[in-house]
Design a protein around this motif. Structure first.
Motif, PDB file in Angstrom:
ATOM      1  N   ASN A 242       0.828  -1.210   0.000  1.00 44.92           N
ATOM      2  CA  ASN A 242       0.000   0.000   0.000  1.00 44.92           C
ATOM      3  C   ASN A 242       0.860   1.257   0.000  1.00 44.92           C
ATOM      4  OD1 ASN A 242      -2.631  -1.196   0.124  1.00 44.92           O
ATOM      5  ND2 ASN A 242      -2.240  -1.731   2.264  1.00 44.92           N
ATOM      6  N   ALA A 243       2.167   1.085   0.131  1.00 43.13           N
ATOM      7  CA  ALA A 243       3.072   2.232   0.170  1.00 43.13           C
ATOM      8  C   ALA A 243       3.139   2.916  -1.196  1.00 43.13           C
ATOM      9  CB  ALA A 243       4.464   1.786   0.611  1.00 43.13           C
ATOM     10  N   LEU A 244       3.613   4.152  -1.201  1.00 39.63           N
ATOM     11  CA  LEU A 244       3.708   4.946  -2.422  1.00 39.63           C
ATOM     12  C   LEU A 244       5.175   5.184  -2.758  1.00 39.63           C
ATOM     13  CD1 LEU A 244       1.087   7.720  -1.491  1.00 39.63           C
ATOM     14  CD2 LEU A 244       0.655   5.457  -2.464  1.00 39.63           C
ATOM     15  N   ASN A 245       5.470   5.243  -4.060  1.00 40.51           N
ATOM     16  CA  ASN A 245       6.852   5.496  -4.445  1.00 40.51           C
ATOM     17  C   ASN A 245       6.926   5.894  -5.910  1.00 40.51           C
ATOM     18  OD1 ASN A 245       9.597   5.731  -4.063  1.00 40.51           O
ATOM     19  ND2 ASN A 245      10.031   3.558  -4.326  1.00 40.51           N
ATOM     20  N   ILE A 257      11.993   6.877 -15.674  1.00 41.15           N
ATOM     21  CA  ILE A 257      11.213   7.468 -14.595  1.00 41.15           C
ATOM     22  C   ILE A 257      10.066   6.507 -14.338  1.00 41.15           C
ATOM     23  CG2 ILE A 257       9.802   9.411 -13.854  1.00 41.15           C
ATOM     24  CD1 ILE A 257      11.376  11.171 -15.750  1.00 41.15           C
ATOM     25  N   VAL A 258       9.942   6.041 -13.099  1.00 41.38           N
ATOM     26  CA  VAL A 258       8.979   4.979 -12.777  1.00 41.38           C
ATOM     27  C   VAL A 258       8.030   5.439 -11.684  1.00 41.38           C
ATOM     28  CG1 VAL A 258       8.712   2.601 -11.967  1.00 41.38           C
ATOM     29  CG2 VAL A 258      10.668   3.205 -13.407  1.00 41.38           C
ATOM     30  N   LEU A 259       6.741   5.158 -11.884  1.00 40.73           N
ATOM     31  CA  LEU A 259       5.694   5.420 -10.898  1.00 40.73           C
ATOM     32  C   LEU A 259       5.084   4.100 -10.456  1.00 40.73           C
ATOM     33  CD1 LEU A 259       3.720   8.438 -12.408  1.00 40.73           C
ATOM     34  CD2 LEU A 259       4.522   8.324 -10.063  1.00 40.73           C
ATOM     35  N   TRP A 260       4.943   3.902  -9.150  1.00 37.16           N
ATOM     36  CA  TRP A 260       4.177   2.754  -8.677  1.00 37.16           C
ATOM     37  C   TRP A 260       2.700   3.009  -8.959  1.00 37.16           C
ATOM     38  CZ3 TRP A 260       6.153   0.976  -3.181  1.00 37.16           C
ATOM     39  CH2 TRP A 260       7.474   0.521  -3.306  1.00 37.16           C
ATOM     40  N   ASP A 261       1.964   1.956  -9.269  1.00 42.15           N
ATOM     41  CA  ASP A 261       0.537   2.142  -9.519  1.00 42.15           C
ATOM     42  C   ASP A 261      -0.204   2.572  -8.259  1.00 42.15           C
ATOM     43  OD1 ASP A 261       0.794  -0.291  -8.247  1.00 42.15           O
ATOM     44  OD2 ASP A 261      -0.484  -1.413  -9.631  1.00 42.15           O
ATOM     45  N   THR A 262       0.336   2.263  -7.084  1.00 43.53           N
ATOM     46  CA  THR A 262      -0.274   2.748  -5.839  1.00 43.53           C
ATOM     47  C   THR A 262      -0.213   4.273  -5.774  1.00 43.53           C
ATOM     48  OG1 THR A 262       1.875   2.401  -4.753  1.00 43.53           O
ATOM     49  CG2 THR A 262       0.222   0.664  -4.500  1.00 43.53           C
ATOM     50  N   THR A 263       0.861   4.839  -6.289  1.00 37.40           N
ATOM     51  CA  THR A 263       0.993   6.297  -6.342  1.00 37.40           C
ATOM     52  C   THR A 263      -0.051   6.886  -7.271  1.00 37.40           C
ATOM     53  OG1 THR A 263       3.379   6.095  -5.944  1.00 37.40           O
ATOM     54  CG2 THR A 263       2.599   8.188  -6.831  1.00 37.40           C
TER      55      THR A 263
END
Length: 419
Positions: A242-245, A257-263
């Protein structure tokens, strides 16, 4: 004599554990300064009472585990040497073969497997803890899969590095570290280059950002910052955490450049743009290249110290540690021990440099996006999602925090915008 030293080490470790327990669980270090209580930096203003309680409890346990696990790892290395296990691994019937690389590969497998088994309870407890506090969503089989991938990836790299390293030591026991530096630095840069396209996909699926409208806005920011970016990637992490990154990885044509889908799922568009601007700040400030320079310097210094310390330790304690020669592969746990101690000792400095870079990236993002409220709400949501401690004790900050504390980050935004 070995038994006496072993008992003394265990007693010292026990005293250390007690001191760290009192410091982390019962000292008054950390907390919210009176001047900031009730402000947007105070977790009581944006977290529920339950979330505040859980974040404090979870952070204390994590911090205590960190300070216990590192010296425990040192004791494991000492035990492997002093008990004769390292020699036993080298002298095992399984590795009486002609080719040195195979012998080293089997030795390293036995050593890695033993360390994996001994440290597994700590790894599992960390997983259990994150699951119990609602940070992790990952089921046990998925977690074990990641752990085993870690084991084999690390083992493969270790075989290559150690085979070359001990060949260099065998050729020149005094100046091996110079050639090791010359080889380790390009090898590390090579690993940074292949990390995004070879290693990272072993753990998760990466794909271009599906929200093309958001991608266009992110790439517009990149263009304003003169960053030659064509894609933004997202990675499926919601099934694990559930963490964001978000992060920048790789170098050259393989940088991403990478985004977590949780973000993507939990932040607003303005908050996501702030996060992306922060990552672009690292590029603009050339933090990747600064990191390479810092890594190069620490590698040279570290290998030089190891080259000085290993012969001295072997000359003085070699009989007790069951080490006959520095170039014998059974001395490798001593190499690991010294490396771990040096890494731990240098972490306050490397973390300080990292926190400075993160502050610069925050400043750049706030200037580029020009939405201070988005910055504040982003930091607040990051705190809630990870149950982070906003103002940890000083030792925890020095040894664990590669980013400024959330209290510092939020308060800095408020101070800058009020000027």
């Amino acid at each position: 004599m070995v038994k006496k030293y072993g008992i003394s080490a265990l007693l010292l470790f026990g005293v250390y554990i007690l001191v760290m327990y009192v410091y982390i669980f019962h000292s008054n270090s950390g907390g919210i300064p009176e001047s900031l209580q009730g402000t947007v930096a105070d977790p009581h203003t944006f977290m529920s009472e339950q979330e505040v309680y859980l974040s404090e409890e979870y952070s204390k346990i994590k911090n205590f585990l960190f300070f216990v696990a590192t010296p425990f790892e040192w004791l494991v290395y000492i035990f492997i040497l002093a008990s004769g296990l390292s020699q036993a691994f080298e002298n095992s019937l399984l590795i009486k073969v002609k080719w040195g690389i195979i012998k080293k590969a089997v030795y390293l497998f036995l050593l890695s497997l033993f360390i994996f088994i001994v440290l597994f309870p700590l790894d599992y407890y960390r997983y259990y803890l994150s699951k119990n506090y609602g940070i992790s969503n990952q089921n046990f089989s998925s977690w074990m899969r990641d752990i085993l991938i870690d084991f084999w990836v690390n083992y493969g790299m270790t075989v290559v590095i150690v085979t070359v390293l001990y060949w260099l030591i065998y050729k020149n026991t005094k100046k091996w570290w110079i050639n090791a530096c010359l080889l380790m630095i390009p090898f590390s840069i090579f690993m940074m280059f292949i990390q995004p396209v070879v290693i990272d996909p072993l753990y998760n699926d990466f794909y271009p950002l599906t929200d093309k409208g958001l991608e266009t806005k992110i790439l517009t920011l990149a263009e304003q910052a003169n960053i030659p970016a064509n894609h933004v990637y997202e990675v499926n992490m919601a099934e694990k955490t559930n963490a964001l990154n978000a992060y920048v990885t790789g170098i050259g044509s393989n940088s991403r450049i990478v985004l977590w889908d949780t973000t993507l799922n939990q932040l607003t568009e303005g908050e996501i743009l702030f996060v992306m601007a922060h990552e672009m700040g690292h590029y603009v400030e050339k933090h990747i290249y600064i990191g390479i320079v810092v890594y190069t310097f620490t590698t040279i210094l570290g290998l030089w110290l190891i080259a000085k310390l290993m012969p001295w330790i072997i000359a003085r304690f070699g009989s007790r540690l069951k080490i006959k020669q520095i170039h014998a592969i059974h001395s490798f746990p001593l190499f690991l021990l010294i490396t771990s101690v040096l890494s731990f000792a240098s972490s306050p400095l490397t973390n300080y440099i990292s926190r400075y870079e993160e502050t610069r990236a925050d400043d750049y993002a706030i200037e580029l996006v020009a939405e201070p409220s988005a910055a504040v709400s982003t930091f607040q949501k990051l705190t809630i999602a990870g149950l982070n401690e906003v103002n940890p004790p000083l030792l925890v900050k020095w040894f664990r925090y590669s980013h400024p504390t959330m209290l510092e980050r939020i308060n800095k935004v408020v101070d800058d915008t009020s000027e």
